[in-house]
Design a protein around this motif. Structure first.
Motif, mmCIF file in Angstrom:
data_model
loop_
_atom_site.group_PDB
_atom_site.id
_atom_site.type_symbol
_atom_site.label_atom_id
_atom_site.label_comp_id
_atom_site.label_asym_id
_atom_site.label_seq_id
_atom_site.Cartn_x
_atom_site.Cartn_y
_atom_site.Cartn_z
ATOM 1 N N MET A 193 0.875 -1.059 0.188
ATOM 2 C CA MET A 193 0.036 0.122 -0.037
ATOM 3 C C MET A 193 0.814 1.285 -0.021
ATOM 4 S SD MET A 193 -3.216 0.721 2.486
ATOM 5 C CE MET A 193 -3.699 -0.877 2.717
ATOM 6 N N ASP A 194 0.417 2.198 -0.743
ATOM 7 C CA ASP A 194 1.375 3.428 -0.843
ATOM 8 C C ASP A 194 0.557 4.712 -0.322
ATOM 9 O OD1 ASP A 194 3.372 2.189 -2.344
ATOM 10 O OD2 ASP A 194 1.963 2.448 -4.126
ATOM 11 N N TYR A 195 1.183 5.473 0.200
ATOM 12 C CA TYR A 195 0.908 6.816 0.890
ATOM 13 C C TYR A 195 1.263 7.923 -0.065
ATOM 14 C CZ TYR A 195 -0.181 10.043 4.924
ATOM 15 O OH TYR A 195 -0.614 10.712 5.790
ATOM 16 N N ILE A 196 0.236 8.392 -0.659
ATOM 17 C CA ILE A 196 0.737 9.433 -1.725
ATOM 18 C C ILE A 196 -0.108 10.934 -1.641
ATOM 19 C CG2 ILE A 196 0.488 9.940 -4.276
ATOM 20 C CD1 ILE A 196 0.544 6.884 -4.608
ATOM 21 N N ARG A 197 0.679 11.882 -1.601
ATOM 22 C CA ARG A 197 0.254 13.353 -1.438
ATOM 23 C C ARG A 197 -0.518 13.717 -2.667
ATOM 24 N NH1 ARG A 197 2.923 18.496 1.319
ATOM 25 N NH2 ARG A 197 1.028 19.676 1.531
ATOM 26 N N ILE A 198 -1.729 14.125 -2.407
ATOM 27 C CA ILE A 198 -2.555 14.853 -3.575
ATOM 28 C C ILE A 198 -2.314 16.468 -3.542
ATOM 29 C CG2 ILE A 198 -4.579 15.182 -4.859
ATOM 30 C CD1 ILE A 198 -3.802 12.207 -4.738
ATOM 31 N N THR A 199 -1.915 16.973 -4.680
ATOM 32 C CA THR A 199 -1.445 18.471 -4.701
ATOM 33 C C THR A 199 -2.299 19.277 -5.750
ATOM 34 O OG1 THR A 199 0.474 18.034 -6.058
ATOM 35 C CG2 THR A 199 0.610 18.050 -3.756
ATOM 36 N N SER A 200 -3.085 18.348 -6.443
ATOM 37 C CA SER A 200 -3.859 19.097 -7.580
ATOM 38 C C SER A 200 -5.234 18.518 -7.850
ATOM 39 C CB SER A 200 -2.826 18.955 -8.937
ATOM 40 O OG SER A 200 -3.724 19.657 -10.120
ATOM 41 N N ILE A 201 -6.029 19.056 -8.115
ATOM 42 C CA ILE A 201 -7.374 18.533 -8.617
ATOM 43 C C ILE A 201 -7.159 17.653 -10.186
ATOM 44 C CG2 ILE A 201 -8.858 19.995 -7.429
ATOM 45 C CD1 ILE A 201 -9.538 21.410 -9.922
ATOM 46 N N GLN A 202 -5.965 18.087 -10.721
ATOM 47 C CA GLN A 202 -5.714 17.287 -11.990
ATOM 48 C C GLN A 202 -5.173 16.063 -11.854
ATOM 49 O OE1 GLN A 202 -6.851 18.956 -14.703
ATOM 50 N NE2 GLN A 202 -7.304 20.744 -13.222
ATOM 51 N N ASP A 203 -4.695 15.810 -10.783
ATOM 52 C CA ASP A 203 -4.064 14.534 -10.310
ATOM 53 C C ASP A 203 -5.302 13.276 -10.590
ATOM 54 O OD1 ASP A 203 -3.212 12.034 -9.073
ATOM 55 O OD2 ASP A 203 -1.801 13.174 -7.834
ATOM 56 N N PRO A 204 -5.000 12.178 -11.170
ATOM 57 C CA PRO A 204 -6.259 11.242 -11.361
ATOM 58 C C PRO A 204 -6.547 10.784 -10.155
ATOM 59 C CG PRO A 204 -4.640 10.945 -13.248
ATOM 60 C CD PRO A 204 -3.950 12.107 -12.123
ATOM 61 N N LEU A 205 -5.769 10.741 -9.073
ATOM 62 C CA LEU A 205 -6.279 10.096 -7.765
ATOM 63 C C LEU A 205 -7.142 11.144 -7.104
ATOM 64 C CD1 LEU A 205 -2.566 8.811 -6.514
ATOM 65 C CD2 LEU A 205 -4.552 7.314 -7.512
#
Length: 222
Positions: free
Chosen positions: A1-13
């Motif tokens: 499992m990965d812990y990934i930061r989201i910094t944009s609404i353009q990120d598919p995640l």
């Protein structure tokens, strides 16, 4: 499992994360999709997702206030049972918050969170049983969260000026022997945190005024 930061609404995640928010939380607790762009670019706001086999199975948002020496967990979502997502998010967040405190050369007093009162909650939280308010409250009690002893409301994240109830403002003290917080700390935190919402209900202002009449606020078991 990965812990990934989201910094944009353009990120598919991000799209997957926001869908999870809408699935689990009632509308008044969910910030509109397009309004996330600014907060995600704010270095002080930390939004992370737990990614398992390419899917967002959990998410958490938090922040640390060096001047107040407190953190706030905005939300934590466990999207699927049986994967250990809750512990993964908790451990990953704790390590990151420790890093943030060290970077600011401060020692954290603890962390705030808004926790649903099961007797008042109206949502089924997406039918995901780890998100049941009964389960969550007991788990958070085991972790060490305590309830601040005052009736709590917060402004709706739909930005319509409505008062949202059914939750308690809680605190996870770094020092487990702590039994109260200075009222001024709680006021400073709430006014700073909700400065993001320009329209606030009269009930919220009345709550803050009531807190100003107190010196300390007792911490009670959940």
């Amino acid at each position: 499992m990965d812990y990934i930061r989201i910094t944009s609404i353009q990120d598919p995640l991000f799209a997957k994360m926001h869908k999870l928010l809408e699935t689990v939380f009632p509308p008044e607790e969910v910030y509109a999709y397009e309004k996330w762009e600014g907060p995600l670019q704010d270095d002080s706001i930390h939004v992370y997702v737990a990614v398992h086999e390419g899917e967002v199975v959990g998410t958490t948002e938090y922040r640390y206030y060096p001047k107040l020496r407190v953190a706030m967990t905005d939300f934590t979502i466990i999207g699927r049972p049986g994967l250990g997502i809750g512990r993964f998010l908790m451990k990953s967040r704790s390590a990151d918050l420790a890093r943030l405190a060290a970077a600011s050369e401060t020692e954290s007093l603890g962390m705030f969170a808004e926790i649903y009162n099961p007797a008042l909650a109206q949502s089924d939280f997406g039918g995901i049983y780890p998100m049941s308010p009964f389960v969550r409250r007991e788990v958070l009690s085991h972790i060490g969260y305590m309830r601040l002893d005052f009736p709590y409301v917060h402004p709706s994240w739909e930005e319509d000026g409505a008062a949202v109830g059914g939750l308690d403002l809680c605190f996870l003290p770094q020092d487990e022997s702590r039994t109260e917080l200075p009222a001024s700390l709680v006021i400073d935190f709430l006014t700073g945190y909700y400065s993001a919402l320009p329209i606030k209900p009269d009930e919220w202002y009345a709550m803050v005024e009531q807190l100003k009449s107190k010196t300390t606020i007792t911490l009670l078991p959940l």
